[in-house]
Design an enzyme around this catalytic site. Structure first.
Site, PDB file in Angstrom:
ATOM      1  N   ARG A   1       0.816  -1.210   0.000  1.00 59.38           N
ATOM      2  CA  ARG A   1       0.000   0.000   0.000  1.00 59.38           C
ATOM      3  C   ARG A   1       0.852   1.263   0.000  1.00 59.38           C
ATOM      4  O   ARG A   1       0.565   2.220  -0.717  1.00 59.38           O
ATOM      5  CB  ARG A   1      -0.970  -0.024   1.194  1.00 59.38           C
ATOM      6  CG  ARG A   1      -2.094  -0.999   0.974  1.00 59.38           C
ATOM      7  CD  ARG A   1      -3.099  -1.103   2.107  1.00 59.38           C
ATOM      8  NE  ARG A   1      -4.230  -1.904   1.633  1.00 59.38           N
ATOM      9  CZ  ARG A   1      -5.296  -2.230   2.359  1.00 59.38           C
ATOM     10  NH1 ARG A   1      -5.393  -1.830   3.612  1.00 59.38           N
ATOM     11  NH2 ARG A   1      -6.271  -2.955   1.834  1.00 59.38           N
TER      12      ARG A   1
ATOM     13  N   TYR B   1      -6.224  -0.837  -7.047  1.00 57.41           N
ATOM     14  CA  TYR B   1      -5.594  -2.057  -6.536  1.00 57.41           C
ATOM     15  C   TYR B   1      -4.963  -1.852  -5.158  1.00 57.41           C
ATOM     16  O   TYR B   1      -4.767  -0.736  -4.730  1.00 57.41           O
ATOM     17  CB  TYR B   1      -4.668  -2.720  -7.551  1.00 57.41           C
ATOM     18  CG  TYR B   1      -3.466  -2.039  -8.152  1.00 57.41           C
ATOM     19  CD1 TYR B   1      -2.901  -0.892  -7.637  1.00 57.41           C
ATOM     20  CD2 TYR B   1      -2.873  -2.595  -9.292  1.00 57.41           C
ATOM     21  CE1 TYR B   1      -1.775  -0.340  -8.226  1.00 57.41           C
ATOM     22  CE2 TYR B   1      -1.745  -2.049  -9.888  1.00 57.41           C
ATOM     23  CZ  TYR B   1      -1.202  -0.924  -9.343  1.00 57.41           C
ATOM     24  OH  TYR B   1      -0.095  -0.370  -9.916  1.00 57.41           O
ATOM     25  N   GLU B   2      -4.720  -2.953  -4.499  1.00 56.93           N
ATOM     26  CA  GLU B   2      -4.277  -2.932  -3.081  1.00 56.93           C
ATOM     27  C   GLU B   2      -5.285  -2.214  -2.201  1.00 56.93           C
ATOM     28  O   GLU B   2      -4.912  -1.568  -1.216  1.00 56.93           O
ATOM     29  CB  GLU B   2      -2.895  -2.281  -2.946  1.00 56.93           C
ATOM     30  CG  GLU B   2      -1.783  -2.932  -3.733  1.00 56.93           C
ATOM     31  CD  GLU B   2      -1.592  -4.405  -3.438  1.00 56.93           C
ATOM     32  OE1 GLU B   2      -2.005  -4.846  -2.346  1.00 56.93           O
ATOM     33  OE2 GLU B   2      -1.040  -5.107  -4.297  1.00 56.93           O
ATOM     34  N   GLY B   3      -6.562  -2.373  -2.512  1.00 61.96           N
ATOM     35  CA  GLY B   3      -7.608  -1.734  -1.724  1.00 61.96           C
ATOM     36  C   GLY B   3      -8.004  -0.400  -2.313  1.00 61.96           C
ATOM     37  O   GLY B   3      -7.186   0.524  -2.369  1.00 61.96           O
TER      38      GLY B   3
ATOM     39  N   GLN C   1      -9.477   2.099   1.839  1.00 62.01           N
ATOM     40  CA  GLN C   1      -8.486   2.815   2.651  1.00 62.01           C
ATOM     41  C   GLN C   1      -9.190   3.716   3.665  1.00 62.01           C
ATOM     42  O   GLN C   1      -8.772   3.831   4.825  1.00 62.01           O
ATOM     43  CB  GLN C   1      -7.562   3.670   1.769  1.00 62.01           C
ATOM     44  CG  GLN C   1      -6.840   2.922   0.659  1.00 62.01           C
ATOM     45  CD  GLN C   1      -5.992   1.770   1.153  1.00 62.01           C
ATOM     46  OE1 GLN C   1      -5.370   1.861   2.211  1.00 62.01           O
ATOM     47  NE2 GLN C   1      -5.977   0.679   0.405  1.00 62.01           N
TER      48      GLN C   1
END
Lengths: 595, 595
Positions: free
Chosen positions: B297, B441-443, B448
């Site tokens: 992240r 991507y990655e949340g 977040q």
């Protein structure tokens, strides 16, 4: 793939319940534009756009336009040409054009939903017929009789299409720099020489002929923007009696590879002593060009609206279907493996932002379209004048805000899909790429802001704003006793006063420093756009309440309005603060120090 | 084509003048990380990314990755593989990895500028080595000795690359839904079966082997997220003594067609009784996964920063070169046909927005990287604990805000080019398309926001926020007598108090209704991001003033900070109003009424 269903219910609400279209048309003398006719046009528009245009949206993106270097020919994506033939056969091309030139003579407002639907269904395709309307307007207002006779009819019936040839490699906004030359010939025509870029639909395979409207300089023309004239330059030569001759010296030199609207041909057009005809007065080309451009700016605003609506429809469907996580307040669908994501507050925030901007933006854009009709057809000179001032004020707002909101809504809609939104097959990323052009062509958002702040507000001393504020005040007074509207009317009235004071404050500062206009322009544009939307949301609630719409529809309008006032309108706080901070924070830094 | 020049001057300013990197490294025991070494790393990073990676950015977009259905093989764009070989030869792969596993043992903070430069130069390429770092972290923290011995070294030296295999078609955020199964085998390994999607660098031609870290369920595992385990599943089978055997039953089933990062292979990976090794405890896979994900992240935040910086560089160059219109206050370059567009206030607004977000965002991101080093290496347990709380609080802010600002900056940069920005050859539209993935991507940004608001603020009772507010207060007190900083410290201190009160108010409302957390999350995230940036801008001014930087550099920092406080920080007003309005406007509408 993204789907599209024309939002007929909300379109009818905007036209009839909010804007009172039927009564307006009757008052303006459009005897043919009855409720039944308008309804039939809407139904058929929906059918054509949903079944013919929407299915071609993806292939247009994937295949794009082709260009043959050897011949300069442009090939449109599979199905595009056939769809255009259906468009012409259906008589759609001249829906709002005068009957005397083969059009259907409908009001502009009655034709605007078709425009929204075309853009939502297939923006790239919609760009081919789009500029015919601008060319039609220019010919109607500035063309000689023979020019109207020869060029207007095939443009209106769609046999030919039109273009606007303004931009050159070194000049976009600054048309005063343009170099294309026009040399007079003995037969009254002109030899046009130069290179134009970014010509939408500059070459294609839909029609035999293409009517280019070209800005160029006469010999001895004054320098700058006061030395620009407008010329009709057809792809096939056409003489004064309408005889279509051989190929003119007009050639497509390339098509651009773009972020989106791949199915739309964006052409480099080379004129090499091409035969052209002067339209309007020598050196007054910019005025004629603005006739085209104002039409085009409103139309581009509708493009943003159409894309935003399509994006919202798909995001909403996905948010109802996609199961992921449980509601923070406990499972809402315990029989399913997870809740649909529409239960999550942040997904609702994204959906309601789209809904509020789309439905509010629709009324805003349609209202501007109604002003076009009023300016052209109202009996009362005072009414025409007020409508014209208001239309001038609203045109940059409609163009810039509806397109920026189109970018924002396609952003949120893609985001609702998560990572799947980034994948081509869902079609959401195409909508986002396509939307991006609308904030650039026909004048960037910055240029619209300067038009609103500099010309429409400062130079014209707020004439359009005053008309709008008068509407707000009249509405507030008319509903002063309506307790159910108070939650909207109180903030609306308060903010309207703030809007007026803000405008005066900018004007005062601008007297001492012209850069204050440019420094305030962008934020003033959005401040105004959000204010206009606040007014139309309040009116939408009032219109829904007064209508025979189902209660659920009325509730949804009120709840969306509440969302708008609670969570979108406060953006004006940031815009006001930026405006109040003045030009200093922008202008102090030396150009050498930016990196 | 867009160009890239590593912003070494500002990187050094952030590292040394603002963050005091050299002293920090010495204090944390990084005896090798001297000023000279860091400088050499920066210079070589710039050379590699500018001359090797940046020239491949466009071909990566145009050609993209290829996929062979017959073999499942993925071909990377021309030049990508060779560039990776140079990357490995240069020892870049293990720059911040432990020396015992073949790394260079540099602090995380010293390696982060390389990450920024790689992403700016060629984001798609950067995604191939990216996930090796996550896999390395997971193995370092959770791997058995033999696993570290066998898998870590080739990952650190770049002979192999890593992946994170989390997502499945029906589950992204909600990993509790995942279906991939792991069945124990007699030799202590597991048979992994299932389909994973969106696997970055899941297949490629850079290296022989690829180490997949795969989330799957053991037989009899509890339902939901408490029954997920993590497995090492290499493309080529590897036994416990490191012997590399035949092909494992892991196959790329397709690659996705995406909006951007065409040069990055986003793969469907099918596991069909593939040999895998459990890493960490059974059913504790999510914890190990978060080790990877937090690293990833922060890294994705840097991607947003890199793209924003590259976009800004190009927009600035164009704004200085492009001549269009005259300044509103009179011609600034009367000898030229028009003024460069950097004279116009609205162009400056777009440029300064980028400059403020890029330079402020750089310090924000680098500071978070420094916390990684402090958490791992500080002597004092209290310091480690505070740094850990702050890092947890800042990770979603860095990830979400730097990527959303990346989208915004690439938006403004493209807009500075006008219509030319939409054309592929200028490279600006690629940056905008590439940036869009970073918010997904990655949340996603929404995830977040929920991590920040729900977990890092509510569940952990504001521990990270308190540390940050303490830094703000300490800084304000330390400079209380500094009149030159007063213009920043007064609003900073006032807003910090507001931030705290806002947090408490949300917490109070959330006790009565958990949806208040989700309703506030997005706006709280941005509110916090803008507050963090306000602090770092004030500190940047102080650091510049106290440094030996040239006066012009000091002036530019101060002027950019003024711009930030005048025109960006007020966005918090809108976010605060949205938060204060609560959950009602989001949650009232029935899911059936949205259309």
């Amino acid at each position: 793939m993204s789907t599209y269903q024309a939002p007929l219910h909300d379109i009818r609400f905007a036209l009839h319940d909010v804007l009172g279209a039927e009564a307006l048309f009757a008052r303006l003398g459009f005897t043919e534009a009855t409720g039944d006719i308008i309804d039939a046009v809407l139904d058929e528009s929906a059918r054509f756009t949903e079944t013919v245009l929407a299915p071609l949206n993806r292939v247009g993106d994937e295949v794009g336009c082709g260009y043959d270097q050897a011949t300069g020919a442009v090939t449109t994506p599979p199905g595009f040409k056939q769809a255009y033939a259906q468009f012409v056969d259906g008589g759609w091309s001249g829906l709002a054009s005068p009957v005397e030139f083969g059009g259907q003579g409908m009001p502009h407002l009655a034709a605007i939903p078709l425009k929204e639907m075309i853009d939502a269904a297939n923006l790239a395709w919609g760009n081919f017929p789009l500029l015919s309307h601008g060319a039609t307007e220019a010919l109607l207002h500035h063309g000689e009789t023979w020019q109207q006779e020869v060029f207007l009819k095939p443009l209106v019936d769609g046999r030919w299409t039109g273009t606007m040839c303004l931009t050159e490699p070194h000049c976009g906004t600054d048309l005063g720099l343009l170099k294309t030359r026009a040399a007079p010939r003995d037969d009254g025509s002109f030899a046009i020489t130069g290179t134009k870029i970014f010509i939408t639909a500059g070459e294609h395979d839909f029609t035999d002929n293409i009517v280019h409207l070209v800005l160029a300089r006469l010999p001895d023309a004054p320098a700058g923007s006061k030395g620009i004239s407008l010329f009709i330059v057809p792809k096939l030569r056409v003489d004064r009696d309408g005889h279509v001759g051989e190929r003119n010296a007009v050639r497509c030199g390339a098509i651009e590879h773009k972020m989106g609207i791949h199915g739309s041909a964006t052409c480099v057009i080379n004129f090499d002593d091409a035969q052209g005809w002067l339209i309007g007065e020598p050196n007054k080309g910019l005025m004629a060009m603005f006739t085209m451009m104002n039409t085009a700016r409103l139309a581009v605003g509708l493009q943003g609206l159409g894309l935003a609506d399509r994006a919202y429809q798909n995001a909403l469907r996905y948010a109802r279907e996609r199961l992921q996580m449980r509601s923070l307040t406990g499972a809402k669908f315990p029989d399913k493996p997870a809740d649909p994501i529409i239960v999550h507050p942040d997904v609702r925030r994204m959906l309601l932002t789209q809904k509020a901007l789309v439905e509010g933006g629709r009324v805003l854009g349609y209202h501007a379209a109604s002003l076009v009709d009023i300016v052209a057809h109202a009996d009362d000179a005072g009414e025409r004048e007020r409508a014209d001032a208001l239309l001038g004020f609203l045109t940059p707002i409609v163009k810039a805000c509806l397109t920026e909101w189109g970018v924002e809504c396609t952003y949120h809609a893609l985001q609702c899909f998560g990572g799947h939104g980034y994948i081509a097959e869902h079609g959401m990323e195409q909508l986002a790429r396509d939307a991006r052009i609308t904030t650039l062509y026909e004048g960037t958002t910055g240029i619209q802001a300067l038009d609103l702040m500099g010309r429409k507000t400062m130079q014209l001393q707020g004439a359009g704003l005053r008309v709008f504020l008068g509407m707000v005040e009249a509405f507030c007074q008319a509903h002063a006793e309506d307790g159910a509207l108070r939650e909207f009317l109180e903030p609306l009235r308060a903010k309207a006063g703030e809007w007026q004071a803000l405008t005066l404050a900018i004007g005062k500062r601008a007297m001492g420093d012209a850069d204050e206009i440019g420094a305030a322009a962008y934020d003033y544009l959005f401040y105004s756009g959000y204010m206009a939307l606040a007014y139309w949301w309040a009116r939408s609630v009032a219109a829904a309440d007064a209508s025979s719409q189902p209660q659920a529809f009325k509730d949804a309008k009120r709840e969306t309005a509440r969302f708008y006032f609670a969570r979108i309108l406060p953006r004006t706080l940031a815009h006001k603060a930026a405006i109040d901070s003045g030009a200093a924070s922008l202008m102090t830094m030396d150009a050498d120090r930016f990196d």
